[in-house]
Scaffold this active site. Sequence first.
Site, PDB file in Angstrom:
ATOM      1  CB  ALA A  64     -14.457  -4.112  -3.169  1.00 45.88           C
ATOM      2  N   GLY A  80     -10.954  -7.107  -5.807  1.00 42.31           N
ATOM      3  CA  GLY A  80     -12.012  -7.441  -6.687  1.00 42.31           C
ATOM      4  C   GLY A  80     -11.782  -7.148  -8.115  1.00 42.31           C
ATOM      5  CD  GLU A 137     -12.042 -11.508  -5.250  1.00 41.53           C
ATOM      6  OE1 GLU A 137     -12.545 -10.319  -4.844  1.00 41.53           O
ATOM      7  OE2 GLU A 137     -12.377 -12.536  -4.414  1.00 41.53           O
ATOM      8  CD  GLU A 140      -8.967  -8.679  -1.791  1.00 40.83           C
ATOM      9  OE1 GLU A 140      -7.838  -8.834  -1.898  1.00 40.83           O
ATOM     10  OE2 GLU A 140      -9.879  -8.721  -2.730  1.00 40.83           O
TER      11      GLU A 140
HETATM   12  N1  COA Z   1     -12.205   1.872  -3.310  1.00 33.43           N
HETATM   13  C1  COA Z   1     -12.448   3.170  -3.121  1.00 33.43           C
HETATM   14  N2  COA Z   1     -11.543   4.266  -3.366  1.00 33.43           N
HETATM   15  C2  COA Z   1     -10.307   3.882  -3.519  1.00 33.43           C
HETATM   16  C3  COA Z   1      -9.891   2.538  -3.553  1.00 33.43           C
HETATM   17  C4  COA Z   1     -11.146   1.552  -3.328  1.00 33.43           C
HETATM   18  N3  COA Z   1     -10.701   0.198  -3.517  1.00 33.43           N
HETATM   19  N4  COA Z   1      -8.561   2.561  -3.821  1.00 33.43           N
HETATM   20  C5  COA Z   1      -8.308   3.669  -3.585  1.00 33.43           C
HETATM   21  N5  COA Z   1      -9.369   4.562  -3.704  1.00 33.43           N
HETATM   22  C6  COA Z   1      -9.399   5.914  -3.631  1.00 33.43           C
HETATM   23  C7  COA Z   1      -8.418   6.576  -2.485  1.00 33.43           C
HETATM   24  O1  COA Z   1      -9.179   6.676  -1.256  1.00 33.43           O
HETATM   25  C8  COA Z   1      -8.096   7.855  -3.075  1.00 33.43           C
HETATM   26  O2  COA Z   1      -8.925   8.596  -2.791  1.00 33.43           O
HETATM   27  P1  COA Z   1      -8.646  10.326  -2.529  1.00 33.43           P
HETATM   28  O3  COA Z   1      -7.802  10.850  -3.520  1.00 33.43           O
HETATM   29  O4  COA Z   1     -10.047  10.823  -2.445  1.00 33.43           O
HETATM   30  O5  COA Z   1      -7.915  10.421  -1.350  1.00 33.43           O
HETATM   31  C9  COA Z   1      -7.771   7.653  -4.431  1.00 33.43           C
HETATM   32  O6  COA Z   1      -8.403   6.501  -4.524  1.00 33.43           O
HETATM   33  C10 COA Z   1      -6.538   7.394  -4.891  1.00 33.43           C
HETATM   34  O7  COA Z   1      -5.797   6.376  -4.016  1.00 33.43           O
HETATM   35  P2  COA Z   1      -4.376   6.495  -3.369  1.00 33.43           P
HETATM   36  O8  COA Z   1      -3.980   5.351  -2.632  1.00 33.43           O
HETATM   37  O9  COA Z   1      -4.079   7.692  -2.990  1.00 33.43           O
HETATM   38  O10 COA Z   1      -3.294   6.578  -4.806  1.00 33.43           O
HETATM   39  P3  COA Z   1      -2.306   5.663  -5.495  1.00 33.43           P
HETATM   40  O11 COA Z   1      -2.093   5.973  -6.844  1.00 33.43           O
HETATM   41  O12 COA Z   1      -1.197   6.031  -4.206  1.00 33.43           O
HETATM   42  O13 COA Z   1      -2.347   4.125  -5.104  1.00 33.43           O
HETATM   43  C11 COA Z   1      -3.878   1.952  -5.310  1.00 33.43           C
HETATM   44  C12 COA Z   1      -3.678   3.423  -5.859  1.00 33.43           C
HETATM   45  C13 COA Z   1      -5.031   1.608  -6.145  1.00 33.43           C
HETATM   46  C14 COA Z   1      -2.666   1.274  -5.398  1.00 33.43           C
HETATM   47  C15 COA Z   1      -4.166   2.099  -3.712  1.00 33.43           C
HETATM   48  O14 COA Z   1      -5.236   3.146  -3.587  1.00 33.43           O
HETATM   49  C16 COA Z   1      -4.775   1.019  -3.090  1.00 33.43           C
HETATM   50  O15 COA Z   1      -3.715   0.199  -2.676  1.00 33.43           O
HETATM   51  N6  COA Z   1      -5.956   0.870  -2.783  1.00 33.43           N
HETATM   52  C17 COA Z   1      -6.585  -0.441  -2.312  1.00 33.43           C
HETATM   53  C18 COA Z   1      -6.764  -1.582  -3.072  1.00 33.43           C
HETATM   54  C19 COA Z   1      -7.177  -2.721  -2.265  1.00 33.43           C
HETATM   55  O16 COA Z   1      -7.028  -2.953  -1.099  1.00 33.43           O
HETATM   56  N7  COA Z   1      -8.320  -3.258  -2.954  1.00 33.43           N
HETATM   57  C20 COA Z   1      -8.810  -4.279  -2.483  1.00 33.43           C
HETATM   58  C21 COA Z   1     -10.187  -3.736  -1.903  1.00 33.43           C
HETATM   59  S1  COA Z   1     -11.000  -5.227  -1.310  1.00 33.43           S
END
Ligand code: COA
Length: 695
Positions: A63, A102, A105, A125
């Site tokens: 999400a 999400g 999901e 999450e």
């Molecule tokens: N929603 C919005 N933005 C997100 C996001 C999300 N779920 N997940 C990552 N981003 C953004 C970060 O804020 C970052 O933005 P920025 O460049 O402006 O700082 C950008 O995406 C890159 O993320 P980053 O974590 O720096 O890159 P990464 O390659 O090291 O890791 C992920 C990528 C996806 C593995 C990591 O961002 C992550 O674990 N995200 C959360 C996933 C999560 O918890 N999902 C469930 C949400 S309900």
Amino acid sequence: MPDPVTYTQHGSIGVAVIDHPPVNALSHAVRAGLAEALERCAADARTGALLIVCRGRTFCAGADVREFGRPMQPPLLGELVARIETCAKPVIAAIHGTALGGGLEIALACHFRVAVPEARLGLPEVKLGIIPGAGGTQRLPRLVGARLALSMIAEGRELGAPEALRQGLLDELMEGPDLELAATAFAERVLREGRPVRRTSELPARLDEPQVFDEFRAMLARKQRGFIAPLEAVQAVRMAYELPFEDALRREHEMCVALLHGPQSRAQRHAFAAEREVARIPGLTPETSQREVRRAAVIGSGVMGRGIAMCFANAGIPVALVGHTSGSAGEALAAIAGSYAAQVRRGSLSQDEAARRSALIAESHADEELHEADLVVEAVSEDLALKQAVFARLDRVCRPGAILVSNTSFLDLNELARVTTRPADVAGMHFFNPANLMRLVENVRNASTAPEVIATLMALGKRLGKVPVLVGAGEGFVANRLLSRRSREALFMLEEGATPAQVDQVLVEFGFPLGPFAVADLGGLDVVLATRRARRARLTEREQAADLLEQLTAAGRLGQKTRAGWYRYDDERRAQADPWVDELIARHSAARGIARRQIGAQEILERCLYAMINEGARLIGEGIVPRPHEIDVIWLHGFGFPAWRGGPMFYADQVGLPAIYQALTKYCDQVGAEYFQPAPLLEQLAREGRGFYSV
Ligand code: COA
């Protein structure tokens, strides 16, 4: 902005392509685009199946966290997921990168899931203080069983694609360079073979091990003490076996929303955002050039030097370990090999990988090795004159453009830069012990560090798998400066009437994994004493006189390694309060003429935490860090500040700065203004009724 979802037709296959950088998060536009793609697929008689595929670095990573806490526009994720699952035509998710939250999901609601072998799948999450809210807790156990589902949902474990295939979460792995092409061929095969749509929600939920929920609860209470979401996750997965699907789905969503609005999720989402914010350095842009780091060298082969060398090897960077005294590096290489062997025995590293990493670390005493290095890390003992001698040597032998960094934990970097002819190339990288495991690294700039050196160190920190945080040069940087203030108050309170166990208990109840005295015993009181001695000139008279550490070490009590320190330790290294220590402290108080009194939990907590917060405010005021984020991230990753409290500065805002200001003035009278004088920034914000994060 271009449409984040496009729909095209390849023969009988409809293809919805999500292209929403950076991570294809499921923001409103993406949800609406997918819903429209489903409608077009359903309405077009030529279309037999729908493929969902993503552009860029990853499948949907969840999400959109930026929409959390705001009113959500339809279609909500749960509605979209339901529409996917009830679609009469097969829907196939084609996954690369990470399918998280999400994103997974959505994939769980698809009728088939295929992925490239490098893909990773998870429901993380809980790390944001919530649980999945669009059916993840109900569909995942139907595919992989309760135990694995619990591990993925309550602990946030990710699966690599090959394991996901073995566990039934994926249908096939896709080989070849073009996932979309391979997945389209898969979809055509599904149609050709007339495979029926398989709805995950209609699979039976069979429970083979009814005790698994209690097992997880007990484990989480131990390992994730204080966190609410993991326990809610267990409850949600359990519902898959106890409630009709639709009822469980509704309840799951309610639980998710309640957590989302709760204080823990706010704090954990703050921590997530802060960790990313600190990567944005004021004055640096993505275009700031960086230097290449192809080879590294580490000077000093003690515990820190070895750990740091392993960090480079783990990231595939060849590193020369240069013993400061001849002969010492050989020992270090043996210790490193032992450490890798232990990881192989534990199953966390393959034999081949251990051999590959060991081979990247070479022992040397030669100046040539230093000359070859693009970056040299100095990790000799914390002695300014010694470190200055090392920097003078590096200045002589390193090639122009090499970056010279010190692992000092509290010395002034400007003093090291000063002895070189290239202060712009000098900086700090303060690793934490054990360096190969701890994720925090404080990157330190001196007054003249070049922007491209800073950019290089920030990128290098990430490459080493760390959380790099940039701070300015100054006593103890951020981590140890705040720590020294907390340690001081903990020690003063012993003199005034508390016991080590009382102080530790209050901080453990607050959420720290260990209290300050137990931590000191773990690291070794001789090590703590060495740091205290090195800081002696900075200690006030009262701090110098509070020489309990000297008294304990003089009695041979060095902490866990001698089975006695602030505590006594049994054969299993379990700590027990020691009356001998209590008596030593009581005698010390009497000799110093300090009247002992009962000290309550609130005072212990306030003096420990508010002394840190006040110092944090001072660091911002002094420009050591530009904002509170750095301080929070450093304490979350360096010293186990409970993530569900968001870090010391975020916590301060929750308490309210006026209340903290009042307490500080009270302790000014009680303990002394030299310790509790409110920092100007804190005082100003308190007066204006604002918080650190409202600036
Ligand atoms: N929603 C919005 N933005 C997100 C996001 C999300 N779920 N997940 C990552 N981003 C953004 C970060 O804020 C970052 O933005 P920025 O460049 O402006 O700082 C950008 O995406 C890159 O993320 P980053 O974590 O720096 O890159 P990464 O390659 O090291 O890791 C992920 C990528 C996806 C593995 C990591 O961002 C992550 O674990 N995200 C959360 C996933 C999560 O918890 N999902 C469930 C949400 S309900």
